[in-house]
Motif scaffolding. Structure first.
Motif, PDB file in Angstrom:
ATOM      1  N   ALA A  93       0.799  -1.220   0.000  1.00 37.15           N
ATOM      2  CA  ALA A  93       0.000   0.000   0.000  1.00 37.15           C
ATOM      3  C   ALA A  93       0.834   1.273   0.000  1.00 37.15           C
ATOM      4  O   ALA A  93       0.437   2.288  -0.586  1.00 37.15           O
ATOM      5  CB  ALA A  93      -0.938  -0.001   1.213  1.00 37.15           C
ATOM      6  N   GLY A 137      -2.074   2.095  -2.012  1.00 39.27           N
ATOM      7  CA  GLY A 137      -3.115   2.088  -0.987  1.00 39.27           C
ATOM      8  C   GLY A 137      -4.221   3.092  -1.229  1.00 39.27           C
ATOM      9  O   GLY A 137      -5.286   2.998  -0.613  1.00 39.27           O
ATOM     10  N   GLN A 144      -6.716  -1.818  -7.397  1.00 42.71           N
ATOM     11  CA  GLN A 144      -5.784  -2.651  -6.635  1.00 42.71           C
ATOM     12  C   GLN A 144      -5.815  -4.092  -7.134  1.00 42.71           C
ATOM     13  O   GLN A 144      -4.780  -4.766  -7.181  1.00 42.71           O
ATOM     14  CB  GLN A 144      -6.122  -2.600  -5.145  1.00 42.71           C
TER      15      GLN A 144
END
Length: 235
Positions: A93, A137, A144
């Protein structure tokens, strides 16, 4: 269809005293796509972990391109051409998108392979290219998941195991993920797709396996699964 790239033969597996799989037998055709389906708790993720070496079976045999690889650790199977995109968003992240990719690509390809791998990753996922300097993050859940997939595709694998890549994603992101999976297939890789989006997986798959309570209920052509899918997924 060519000889199987992956074969599971009578696989039993579990976690400590808990047994999750009971005599699981099926194969993934070389250059083909196998959809692994079933309700929550059926054992799909355990099958994926056995196939990539993360879980050692207690019985049965695992073969990769005809070679017995039963009990071999994940790093050895990775070197043999197995890539596992795990469930969830396995990214660093605090690193940027590009730093995540470079870290993965250097480990698998060495420094000289990084630039080409980055080009391929950004061509497959233009959204990642647009966000290459952004911390991972701060990406959306779908972005993601794209980054997680791109990290394991530094070099087209012999077998990609994709575990619930579309879980919780918006339909437009699911479309992008499946376009990438199709491109991976066209590049010559075989795929084992663990999926809750049944119809999307079956549209891409050549063969399908349906699990129920850790056992195979169906293994055969994707077109032949019929109403059995809805019946088991409702349980």
């Amino acid at each position: 269809m060519s000889a199987p790239v992956l074969e599971l033969d009578g696989i039993d597996a579990g976690y400590g005293a808990f047994r999750a799989l009971f005599g699981v037998t099926f194969s993934v055709p070389s250059g083909g796509v196998c959809a692994l389906l079933g309700p929550n708790g059926a054992g799909k993720t355990t099958v994926a972990r056995v196939a990539s070496g993360l879980v050692r079976p207690t019985n049965g045999r695992l073969r990769l391109r005809g070679d017995d690889v039963t009990g071999q650790p994940a790093w050895k199977l990775a070197r043999a051409g197995v890539a596992h995109a795990v469930e969830g968003r396995s990214v660093f992240a605090s690193l940027t998108v590009e730093e995540n990719l470079v870290l993965a690509f250097r480990r698998s390809l060495g420094r000289k392979g990084v630039d080409g791998a980055l080009e391929r990753a950004y061509a497959s996922f233009p959204r990642l290219g647009e966000r290459r300097s952004q911390e991972a993050g701060t990406l959306s859940g779908g972005e993601q998941r794209m980054l997680s997939l791109a990290r394991v595709l530094a070099d087209p694998p012999a077998l990609l195991i994709a575990d619930e890549l579309s879980l919780g994603l918006a339909p437009v992101i699911v479309d992008e993920v499946y376009r990438t999976l199709q491109a991976i297939r066209e590049a010559g890789s075989s795929l084992l797709i663990v999926e809750q989006h049944v119809h999307r997986a079956l549209d891409l798959a050549d063969v399908a396996v349906l699990l129920g309570k850790g056992s195979v209920r169906y293994a055969g052509p994707a077109a032949g699964i019929g109403d059995l899918t809805q019946e088991l997924l409702a349980n």
